[in-house]
Design an enzyme around this catalytic site. Structure first.
Site, PDB file in Angstrom:
ATOM      1  N   GLY A  83       0.869  -1.189   0.000  1.00  0.00           N
ATOM      2  CA  GLY A  83       0.000   0.000   0.000  1.00  0.00           C
ATOM      3  C   GLY A  83       0.890   1.217   0.000  1.00  0.00           C
TER       4      GLY A  83
ATOM      5  N   ALA B  15       0.412   4.434  -1.117  1.00  0.00           N
ATOM      6  CA  ALA B  15      -0.069   5.818  -1.176  1.00  0.00           C
ATOM      7  C   ALA B  15       0.862   6.613  -0.260  1.00  0.00           C
ATOM      8  CB  ALA B  15      -1.516   5.893  -0.718  1.00  0.00           C
TER       9      ALA B  15
ATOM     10  N   MET C 118       1.137   7.742   2.776  1.00  0.00           N
ATOM     11  CA  MET C 118       1.548   7.297   4.113  1.00  0.00           C
ATOM     12  C   MET C 118       2.441   6.055   4.031  1.00  0.00           C
ATOM     13  SD  MET C 118       0.480   9.296   6.546  1.00  0.00           S
ATOM     14  CE  MET C 118       0.538   8.353   8.060  1.00  0.00           C
TER      15      MET C 118
ATOM     16  N   ASN D 162      -6.048   3.822   9.895  1.00  0.00           N
ATOM     17  CA  ASN D 162      -6.938   4.283  10.974  1.00  0.00           C
ATOM     18  C   ASN D 162      -8.118   3.335  11.102  1.00  0.00           C
ATOM     19  OD1 ASN D 162      -5.928   6.546  12.334  1.00  0.00           O
ATOM     20  ND2 ASN D 162      -6.570   7.941  10.709  1.00  0.00           N
TER      21      ASN D 162
ATOM     22  N   SER E  36       0.441   8.294  13.830  1.00  0.00           N
ATOM     23  CA  SER E  36       0.017   9.686  13.723  1.00  0.00           C
ATOM     24  C   SER E  36       1.154  10.586  13.307  1.00  0.00           C
ATOM     25  CB  SER E  36      -0.555  10.187  15.051  1.00  0.00           C
ATOM     26  OG  SER E  36      -0.896  11.556  14.922  1.00  0.00           O
TER      27      SER E  36
ATOM     28  N   GLY F 281       0.657  12.485  10.073  1.00  0.00           N
ATOM     29  CA  GLY F 281       0.470  12.838   8.670  1.00  0.00           C
ATOM     30  C   GLY F 281       1.649  12.383   7.828  1.00  0.00           C
TER      31      GLY F 281
ATOM     32  N   LYS G  13      -5.279   5.245  19.249  1.00  0.00           N
ATOM     33  CA  LYS G  13      -5.181   6.167  18.113  1.00  0.00           C
ATOM     34  C   LYS G  13      -6.518   6.869  17.872  1.00  0.00           C
ATOM     35  CE  LYS G  13      -3.696   8.563  14.699  1.00  0.00           C
ATOM     36  NZ  LYS G  13      -4.447   8.632  13.519  1.00  0.00           N
TER      37      LYS G  13
ATOM     38  N   HIS H 244      -6.832   9.488  20.422  1.00  0.00           N
ATOM     39  CA  HIS H 244      -5.909  10.563  20.003  1.00  0.00           C
ATOM     40  C   HIS H 244      -6.619  11.477  19.008  1.00  0.00           C
ATOM     41  CE1 HIS H 244      -3.299  12.236  16.848  1.00  0.00           C
ATOM     42  NE2 HIS H 244      -2.359  12.367  17.766  1.00  0.00           N
ATOM     43  N   ASN H 245      -7.288  10.884  18.034  1.00  0.00           N
ATOM     44  CA  ASN H 245      -7.970  11.689  17.030  1.00  0.00           C
ATOM     45  C   ASN H 245      -9.153  12.455  17.617  1.00  0.00           C
ATOM     46  OD1 ASN H 245      -6.143  10.486  15.291  1.00  0.00           O
ATOM     47  ND2 ASN H 245      -7.629  10.241  13.654  1.00  0.00           N
TER      48      ASN H 245
ATOM     49  N   LYS I 273     -13.454  12.187   8.691  1.00  0.00           N
ATOM     50  CA  LYS I 273     -13.387  10.841   8.128  1.00  0.00           C
ATOM     51  C   LYS I 273     -13.897   9.779   9.090  1.00  0.00           C
ATOM     52  CE  LYS I 273      -9.116  11.133   6.351  1.00  0.00           C
ATOM     53  NZ  LYS I 273      -8.745  12.540   6.122  1.00  0.00           N
TER      54      LYS I 273
ATOM     55  N   ARG J 226     -37.993  10.334  37.051  1.00  0.00           N
ATOM     56  CA  ARG J 226     -38.042   8.966  36.520  1.00  0.00           C
ATOM     57  C   ARG J 226     -38.913   8.078  37.400  1.00  0.00           C
ATOM     58  NH1 ARG J 226     -33.667   6.223  36.937  1.00  0.00           N
ATOM     59  NH2 ARG J 226     -34.002   4.851  35.149  1.00  0.00           N
TER      60      ARG J 226
HETATM   61  C1  6PG Z   1      -2.952  11.858  12.491  1.00  0.00           C
HETATM   62  C2  6PG Z   1      -4.275  12.337  11.960  1.00  0.00           C
HETATM   63  C3  6PG Z   1      -4.683  11.517  10.766  1.00  0.00           C
HETATM   64  C4  6PG Z   1      -5.769  12.152   9.922  1.00  0.00           C
HETATM   65  C5  6PG Z   1      -6.981  12.552  10.686  1.00  0.00           C
HETATM   66  C6  6PG Z   1      -7.860  13.499   9.930  1.00  0.00           C
HETATM   67  O1  6PG Z   1      -2.950  11.513  13.661  1.00  0.00           O
HETATM   68  O2  6PG Z   1      -1.982  11.848  11.755  1.00  0.00           O
HETATM   69  O3  6PG Z   1      -5.228  12.219  12.953  1.00  0.00           O
HETATM   70  O4  6PG Z   1      -5.017  10.251  11.225  1.00  0.00           O
HETATM   71  O5  6PG Z   1      -5.226  13.242   9.269  1.00  0.00           O
HETATM   72  O6  6PG Z   1      -7.659  11.388  10.976  1.00  0.00           O
HETATM   73  O7  6PG Z   1      -9.130  13.258  10.381  1.00  0.00           O
HETATM   74  P1  6PG Z   1     -10.426  13.923   9.796  1.00  0.00           P
HETATM   75  O8  6PG Z   1     -10.332  13.840   8.300  1.00  0.00           O
HETATM   76  O9  6PG Z   1     -11.513  13.108  10.360  1.00  0.00           O
HETATM   77  O10 6PG Z   1     -10.383  15.331  10.273  1.00  0.00           O
END
Ligand code: 6PG
Length: 473
Positions: free
Chosen positions: A9, A11, A13, A102, A128, A130, A182, A185-186, A260, A443
């Site tokens: 893969g 691409a 990354m 992810n 993580s 990018g 992860k 983290h996001n 995403k 309730r």
């Molecule tokens: C990272 C980022 C990576 C991604 C994001 C973007 O840790 O390198 O989080 O995983 O760029 O998931 O997320 P959205 O498109 O949902 O904003």
């Protein structure tokens, strides 16, 4: 010659991760479904290290030393399953498949358990940082078996970011733990971004600053306790001028935020685990609101307050405090979710170690993570980061300004859901008594759902429709 590790893969990354491995002296096999990508990688970057290009899955697998380490860098979901189905039959017991996408941690748990039956280690790994991070050193969050980490850890640590000589990579825990962490983290990334966006909006519309001036404010903040990658890039984006219009770049970008899915998963999972993550949820909802163009258009003329009362001097400092305090809340909520996930799935995650590996390489890297690391070092069992001495004091100092900023936003009609929910969470935790007691009464009234009492054990019900005596439930 055999490759120490392989990447399929290619691409951006996958390509950058393969280059990172090669640059660190690890011979790396490379494969892509369309071989042109593999060829292009070797042609363009072949002199960076030893690449072993393979046109077919069979050749790719053959070129790996044993036990085989195979890194999959394809889209989460169906494409990942397709690649696993293609490669698993070619592997032998003891081999490892590393999924660096992810992925949803539930998928990772399912895949790990299916492959374990065949003796193959499946290592769901958060990556993580990018494209740049993948090339120059990401933060890496591998799950999977401890045994697989013995074979993979040194390689992954080698290519990860380093802070004070410490790699931003550690074994997170079994099966889906890496992808879970992860995901959170996001989620924290979403919350942090939303809080920064609200800070910008307030500086712009309450304090009347221009984007370039706000960029300067962020640059100053970036020399202090808020120092972080996200603050740094925010200043860059705000200072940027659009070539076509000559105006601020931020003014020509459509104000509809996309996503995403990892932020949404963080909230869905938190709901399942019963963990309040309002800061992350509001960040996901804020993106969602922004994208409802027709709804916003329909509501555009609803009345709001006059914006005449602009914020006075010192407002930027107040926003800095509100941002810092709200950020502590967002991280406290995220770490609470990791703690809960770890307990639910028996992962035994070391929270301080997560703060440590997020200090560099990843999107939420920040000076402040050192403080979180220290907080868990001082008390690994702390129920919340908010009660850590340092954070409690920082929030205590900030709270006056924080309240002013939230009040100003409300008064001027500037949406600040991230700040507001963070403050409400803080005040909820602090409260002596919450109106949840009334909720319980309601309730019990309409559904005989029962309540517990403050003064004795047991469950009770009041005969609301009768003589209102209390009975034991
Ligand atoms: C990272 C980022 C990576 C991604 C994001 C973007 O840790 O390198 O989080 O995983 O760029 O998931 O997320 P959205 O498109 O949902 O904003």
């Amino acid at each position: 010659q055999k490759a120490r590790i392989g990447v399929t893969g290619l691409a951006v990354m996958g390509r950058n991760l393969a280059r990172n491995l090669a640059r660190h002296g690890h011979p790396v096999a490379v494969h892509n479904r369309t071989p042109s990508r593999t060829k292009a990688l070797v042609e363009e970057f072949g002199d960076e290290g030893t690449f072993l290009p393979a046109e077919t899955p069979e050749r790719f697998v053959e070129s790996l030393e044993r036990p085989r380490r195979l890194v999959v860098m394809v889209k989460a979901g169906g494409p990942t399953d397709a690649v696993i189905d293609e490669f698993a039959p070619l592997l032998e017991p003891g081999d490892m498949i590393v999924d660096g996408g992810n992925a949803n941690f539930a998928d990772t748990r399912r895949r790990e358990s299916a492959l374990r039956e065949r003796g193959i280690h499946f290592v769901g790994t958060g990556v993580s940082g990018g494209e740049e991070g993948a090339l120059h050193g990401p933060s890496i969050m591998p799950g999977g078996s401890a045994e697989s980490y013995e074979a993979l850890g040194p390689l992954l640590e080698d290519i990860s970011a380093k802070v004070d000589g410490t790699p931003c990579c550690t074994h997170v825990g079994p099966d889906g733990a890496g992808h879970f962490v992860k995901m959170v983290h996001n989620g924290i990334e979403y919350a942090d971004m939303q809080l920064i966006a609200e800070s910008y909006d307030l500086l712009r519309h309450a304090a009347g600053l221009a984007p370039a001036e706000i960029a300067e404010v962020f640059r100053t903040w970036n020399t202090g306790r808020l120092e972080s990658y996200l603050i740094e890039i925010t200043a860059e984006v705000l200072a940027h001028t659009d070539a076509a219009t000559g105006g601020p770049f931020v003014d020509v970008v459509l104000d509809q935020a996309e996503q995403k899915g990892t932020g949404r998963w963080t909230v869905q999972t938190a709901l399942d685990l019963g963990v309040p993550v309002g800061g992350i949820a509001e960040a996901v909802f804020a993106r969602s609101v922004s994208g409802h163009a027709a709804l916003r258009e329909a509501a555009r003329n609803l009345p709001g307050p006059s914006r005449a009362a602009a914020a006075g001097p010192g407002f930027a400092d107040a926003v800095e405090k509100a941002l810092y305090a709200s950020k502590i809340v967002a991280y406290a909520q995220g770490f609470h979710e990791i703690q809960a996930g770890s307990a639910e799935y028996g992962w035994n995650i070391d929270l301080g170690a997560m703060a440590t590996i997020w200090r560099g390489g990843c999107i939420i890297r920040a000076r402040f993570l050192d403080r979180i690391r220290a907080a868990y070092e001082a008390d690994p069992q702390t129920p919340t980061l908010l009660t850590d001495d340092h954070f409690a004091e920082a929030v205590g100092d900030a709270q006056g300004a924080w309240r002013d900023v939230v009040a100003t936003a409300a008064r001027l009609g500037i949406p600040a859901p991230g700040f507001a929910t963070a403050l409400a969470y803080y005040d909820s935790l602090r409260a002596d008594r919450l109106p949840a007691a009334l909720t319980q009464g309601q309730r019990d009234f309409f559904g005989a759902h029962t309540y517990r009492r403050t003064d004795r054990e047991g469950s009770y019900h009041t005969l609301w429709g009768g003589d209102r005596t209390e009975v034991t439930a």
